[in-house]
Design a protein around this motif. Structure first.
Motif, PDB file in Angstrom:
ATOM      1  N   SER A   1       0.840  -1.195   0.000  1.00 57.25           N
ATOM      2  CA  SER A   1       0.000   0.000   0.000  1.00 57.25           C
ATOM      3  C   SER A   1       0.876   1.246   0.000  1.00 57.25           C
ATOM      4  CB  SER A   1      -0.913   0.013   1.228  1.00 57.25           C
ATOM      5  OG  SER A   1      -1.598   1.251   1.325  1.00 57.25           O
TER       6      SER A   1
ATOM      7  N   TYR B   1      -0.077   4.042   0.727  1.00 62.10           N
ATOM      8  CA  TYR B   1      -0.457   4.891   1.858  1.00 62.10           C
ATOM      9  C   TYR B   1       0.529   4.736   3.023  1.00 62.10           C
ATOM     10  CZ  TYR B   1      -4.834   6.241  -0.321  1.00 62.10           C
ATOM     11  OH  TYR B   1      -5.771   6.776  -1.176  1.00 62.10           O
TER      12      TYR B   1
ATOM     13  N   THR C   1       1.983   8.020   4.908  1.00 63.61           N
ATOM     14  CA  THR C   1       1.995   8.179   6.365  1.00 63.61           C
ATOM     15  C   THR C   1       3.394   8.452   6.881  1.00 63.61           C
ATOM     16  OG1 THR C   1       0.105   6.674   6.546  1.00 63.61           O
ATOM     17  CG2 THR C   1       1.379   7.082   8.546  1.00 63.61           C
TER      18      THR C   1
ATOM     19  N   MET D   1      -2.860   0.968  12.813  1.00 62.25           N
ATOM     20  CA  MET D   1      -4.298   0.956  13.064  1.00 62.25           C
ATOM     21  C   MET D   1      -5.136   0.473  11.873  1.00 62.25           C
ATOM     22  SD  MET D   1      -5.150   1.421  16.099  1.00 62.25           S
ATOM     23  CE  MET D   1      -6.921   1.590  15.802  1.00 62.25           C
ATOM     24  N   PRO D   2      -4.830   0.888  10.637  1.00 68.65           N
ATOM     25  CA  PRO D   2      -5.630   0.357   9.517  1.00 68.65           C
ATOM     26  C   PRO D   2      -5.589  -1.162   9.435  1.00 68.65           C
ATOM     27  CG  PRO D   2      -4.352   2.257   8.805  1.00 68.65           C
ATOM     28  CD  PRO D   2      -3.871   1.911  10.170  1.00 68.65           C
ATOM     29  N   GLN D   3      -4.425  -1.752   9.727  1.00 70.32           N
ATOM     30  CA  GLN D   3      -4.317  -3.207   9.701  1.00 70.32           C
ATOM     31  C   GLN D   3      -5.141  -3.830  10.822  1.00 70.32           C
ATOM     32  OE1 GLN D   3      -2.633  -5.315   7.414  1.00 70.32           O
ATOM     33  NE2 GLN D   3      -4.018  -6.669   8.515  1.00 70.32           N
TER      34      GLN D   3
ATOM     35  N   TYR E   1      -7.827  -2.597  12.208  1.00 67.46           N
ATOM     36  CA  TYR E   1      -9.249  -2.454  11.871  1.00 67.46           C
ATOM     37  C   TYR E   1      -9.652  -3.427  10.771  1.00 67.46           C
ATOM     38  CZ  TYR E   1     -13.677  -0.295  10.580  1.00 67.46           C
ATOM     39  OH  TYR E   1     -15.004  -0.070  10.308  1.00 67.46           O
ATOM     40  N   ARG E   2      -8.760  -3.641   9.813  1.00 65.85           N
ATOM     41  CA  ARG E   2      -9.079  -4.579   8.736  1.00 65.85           C
ATOM     42  C   ARG E   2      -9.200  -5.992   9.278  1.00 65.85           C
ATOM     43  NH1 ARG E   2      -6.590  -4.425   2.728  1.00 65.85           N
ATOM     44  NH2 ARG E   2      -7.902  -6.020   1.808  1.00 65.85           N
TER      45      ARG E   2
ATOM     46  N   GLN F   1     -12.547  -6.264  10.926  1.00 61.23           N
ATOM     47  CA  GLN F   1     -13.646  -6.387   9.971  1.00 61.23           C
ATOM     48  C   GLN F   1     -13.732  -7.801   9.395  1.00 61.23           C
ATOM     49  OE1 GLN F   1     -12.831  -3.071   7.217  1.00 61.23           O
ATOM     50  NE2 GLN F   1     -14.831  -2.248   7.788  1.00 61.23           N
TER      51      GLN F   1
END
Length: 303
Positions: A60, A62, A66, A218-220, A222-223, A226
């Motif tokens: 990614s 992103y 970051t 954090m994105p990891q 949260y993924r 989910q």
């Protein structure tokens, strides 16, 4: 005659400080070296893998965004609140590394987009040919001879100056990334120059620098939440994050770095532990059928 005078005469009147090689100095130099270059080590195999496979689906960009924003803010913070030189050097090297990664990813993605565009163009021409009962023997050569106006609808170019949020940080050319980072750096530099005398601004700038970097996991997390699974996530990479963040936080504390650094270092370690906890929790609670379904429907590789 004094020994110091003899030393200066022997050195042509110049006083050359003597360097004492002690165990403490050696440990300090090694720690500083690890601090400067340790952050870019995980990206070396990722860079080589992208070059080898000509595929960027597993990385990614992103992550680059970051880390670049965080390190630009950290460099600006240094002008208002100077800290350890190795930490400043780490930020500069990380910026260069992320720009190198972006250059490679942009080139590979552009090749992929051209290939997809050609394929769509060929499919359209094949459909038209079948409809009009014409025969073209070599459709690839036909595609190569097509005019730019014919290919344009199939080769969508996304640039910074389109000002479309859906294409943000997904531009076609590397120069757009350079322009964005340059504009952000200049704007941040001007604001920092004007407000450098305000301690609240400087301390907030330092907190934002390390907080943005601390939120990288954090994105990891949260993924995984989910998906209720960590299938497709590189556990080895998270372990590298964890060991690196523990070392980094310890380095901040030992070298009396500003409080923002070691507080967000603790936050990074906490997030790493939470992700590793997800690995243990979901590995116990997922069913084999669910694992097969996730693996078949997603092509995810976090690095």
């Amino acid at each position: 005659m004094d020994n110091n005078v003899l030393d200066e005469v022997a050195n042509f009147g110049m006083h050359i400080p003597q360097i004492h090689f002690t165990l403490n100095n050696l440990v300090s130099w090694v720690a500083s070296g690890c601090m400067i270059f340790g952050g870019i080590v995980p990206f070396v195999p990722q860079y080589m893998d992208i070059r080898r496979t000509e595929n960027v689906d597993g990385f990614s960009t992103y992550v680059c965004l970051t880390l670049m924003l965080a390190n630009i803010l950290r460099i600006l913070f240094w002008f208002g609140h100077p800290f350890e030189i190795p930490l400043l050097a780490q930020s500069v090297i990380m910026l260069v590394t992320m720009m190198t990664m972006l250059h490679l990813c942009t080139r590979v993605k552009r090749i992929q987009e051209i290939s997809i565009g050609k394929r769509r163009f060929i499919e359209m021409k094949c459909t038209e040919t079948a409809h009009h009962k014409h025969q073209i023997t070599d459709m690839h050569n036909y595609c190569d001879k097509a005019t730019l106006s014919q290919m344009k609808p199939f080769l969508l170019k996304k640039t910074l100056f389109d000002f479309e949020t859906k294409h943000f940080w997904n531009w076609t050319y590397f120069v757009d990334y350079v322009l964005f980072i340059s504009a952000f750096s200049i704007l941040g530099g001007v604001i920092t120059y004007l407000l450098a005398g305000q301690s609240i601004f400087v301390e907030t700038l330092g907190f934002l620098a390390v907080f943005v970097e601390a939120m990288l996991g954090m994105p990891q997390f949260y993924r995984n939440y989910q998906n209720k699974s960590t299938v497709g996530m590189s556990v080895k990479m998270v372990c590298c994050w964890f060991s690196g963040d523990v070392f980094k936080t310890g380095y901040f504390v030992v070298n009396s770095a500003p409080a923002q650094f070691w507080l967000c270092g603790i936050l990074q370690v906490t997030i790493d532990i939470a992700i590793l906890g997800q690995v243990f929790y979901y590995s116990k609670n997922r069913s084999p059928q669910k694992v097969i379904k996730i693996a078949a429907t997603e092509n995810v590789h976090i690095s």
